[in-house]
Write an enzyme that holds these catalytic residues in place. Structure first.
Site, PDB file in Angstrom:
ATOM      1  N   HIS B  62       0.816  -1.216   0.000  1.00 55.71           N
ATOM      2  CA  HIS B  62       0.000   0.000   0.000  1.00 55.71           C
ATOM      3  C   HIS B  62       0.853   1.271   0.000  1.00 55.71           C
ATOM      4  O   HIS B  62       0.553   2.231  -0.714  1.00 55.71           O
ATOM      5  CB  HIS B  62      -0.986  -0.026   1.179  1.00 55.71           C
ATOM      6  CG  HIS B  62      -1.990  -1.134   1.036  1.00 55.71           C
ATOM      7  ND1 HIS B  62      -2.373  -1.953   2.068  1.00 55.71           N
ATOM      8  CD2 HIS B  62      -2.665  -1.579  -0.058  1.00 55.71           C
ATOM      9  CE1 HIS B  62      -3.255  -2.837   1.615  1.00 55.71           C
ATOM     10  NE2 HIS B  62      -3.447  -2.631   0.339  1.00 55.71           N
ATOM     11  N   GLY B 137     -14.035  -0.388 -13.134  1.00 55.78           N
ATOM     12  CA  GLY B 137     -12.995   0.638 -13.252  1.00 55.78           C
ATOM     13  C   GLY B 137     -12.696   1.011 -14.691  1.00 55.78           C
ATOM     14  O   GLY B 137     -12.363   2.167 -14.996  1.00 55.78           O
ATOM     15  N   ASP B 154      -4.876  -0.755  -8.678  1.00 54.55           N
ATOM     16  CA  ASP B 154      -4.630  -1.750  -7.631  1.00 54.55           C
ATOM     17  C   ASP B 154      -5.526  -2.942  -7.934  1.00 54.55           C
ATOM     18  O   ASP B 154      -6.563  -3.155  -7.316  1.00 54.55           O
ATOM     19  CB  ASP B 154      -4.987  -1.111  -6.278  1.00 54.55           C
ATOM     20  CG  ASP B 154      -4.833  -2.080  -5.123  1.00 54.55           C
ATOM     21  OD1 ASP B 154      -4.322  -3.194  -5.325  1.00 54.55           O
ATOM     22  OD2 ASP B 154      -5.248  -1.700  -4.006  1.00 54.55           O
TER      23      ASP B 154
END
Lengths: 275, 275
Positions: B62, B137, B154
């Site tokens: 992350h 997305g 991601d």
């Protein structure tokens, strides 16, 4: 056929390799030696059910264990490898203009098995500059003084025969066995899984060597995938290749730029080796 | 009790985690979502039996997915995260002085499960700067023009719902959705195990973005342990933090020095992305 070699990397973590063939298994005087032909990583050497090396990723470990320490020394002539009976580190050391490489491997059967099943890794062992001592590396180092420019400690994990290679007494001997500007490199396990070992070693090493550093290499078949190499030096700072040293070409993981980058530690790793 | 969660990382390679408890399993409209309490890495999120994140190593992925791209941009105000329903990347993005963060996650159940079982990872999702779009997305990006300073992709692996996130068409949309000096970062799998994917993506990305770079991060629970992030930029070179940008403190993997070092590639990795 579903045949898998599974290593318990910790009591709570496993890695498994699909096996095409079991090429060799024996119990030597020191450990169980096994060679598997795996689908993912080619031939794999395991000692006491712990992966030592594989055909496909061996280049990372062997290049980094050898070239970081050797490139950091301005003129390494006599080198000792402790452990490393597969010959991979020796092969890389020989890419430098060294005069003599000693290998102190406790288990002669590891050398013999690797000569047979890993000819590309063991390739350097027949070089005339190499002398193999089948002996306890701790005793070998204890008897030497001011002899080696570089000592590379290519040990198994800190259980069984290799425990002593992670202890303070041994590194006092390493300091004595090194020449005045000499340095050592040792494999020191995973920063994710063995943080306390790394912390403890760096604490006592700072009492023995004026310069102690940690660098990182990514080895997919080792627990956690990220591995540490600890270096202690009586002279040069191992974070940089020595000025003007030509570095061997044809490497796949090591480069002079990667050498420097490998010492840039994520904060969670720096925290292990500071203070 | 011997309960293990085992991922087939490839047909020939497995990783296994000892499980204390199975906390959650469901089949959503898109995938199987599972949460295990593991001994080694704490809570573990798996989608279709592939590890997405764990409590103990999530910081690496992350931090690197967010901070490299954001630090490289001189003034990132509007950021899009594609995928990333666990919220971990969003949490890190919010450490920068951004104005708006959009999350486009196809599976609303991932967001709900992570809010419940990974509160520390999902922490940022309730920040007033965050807007969550439960949507594809690819469609989300296709409809946007000159909107985002940074886009972070991601995704899951390039199988199932995420296939399109590794394809040329999508990155043409990403280019259009970015502002003039904008850049993207995308997770692009393992250099040891997915070399051809990385090579192919860089080939088409060089036809779309003037600057395309690759950096590395060590993630123990991902196949091979070493992971790539690909960045494409319409402006700044992502290899350096932008001059004068303050970087968030308290990170455990990222630092400005590590940022630069992460772009120093071993020769076997450079070979994947050159020419």
């Amino acid at each position: 056929m579903e045949l898998w070699y599974t290593e318990n990397q910790t009591p709570d973590l496993r890695i498994g390799f699909r096996v095409k063939a079991v090429l060799h298994r024996e119990k030597s005087d020191f450990q169980e030696i096994a060679v598997y032909e795996t689908e993912q990583y080619g031939r794999l050497l395991a000692l006491d059910d712990v992966v030592m090396t594989t055909d496909r990723d061996e280049f990372v470990y062997h290049e980094m264990m050898a070239h970081v320490a050797l490139a950091a020394h301005p003129d390494p002539r006599r080198v000792l490898v402790v452990g490393g009976g597969d010959g991979g580190v020796v092969r890389e050391v020989l890419k430098h203009p060294v005069e003599e490489v000693h290998l102190a491997e406790i288990d002669g059967r590891v050398v013999a098995v690797c000569r047979e099943y890993f000819p590309a890794i063991a390739a350097g062992l027949d070089d005339p500059r190499v002398k193999i001592f089948v002996t306890d590396g701790i005793a070998h180092v204890r008897e030497k003084e001011n002899l080696y420019d570089v000592i590379i400690i290519d040990s198994t994990d800190p259980i069984g025969p290799a425990v002593g290679l992670f202890q303070e007494d041994f590194y006092r001997s390493v300091h004595r066995a090194l020449t005045a500007g000499g340095l050592f490199a040792a494999q020191t396990e995973s920063p994710f899984l063995n943080g306390e070992l790394i912390r403890g070693m760096h604490r006592f090493l700072r009492g023995i060597f004026p310069v102690v550093r940690l660098c990182l290499a990514s080895i997919p078949t080792y627990p956690g995938g990220l591995w540490t190499i600890t270096l202690g030096s009586r002279g040069p700072d191992p974070r940089e290749p020595a000025p003007g040293r030509a570095v061997p070409g044809g490497t796949r993981y090591y480069s002079p730029e990667l050498h420097r980058a490998a010492f840039v530690l994520p904060p969670f790793v720096s925290a292990l080796v500071e203070g």
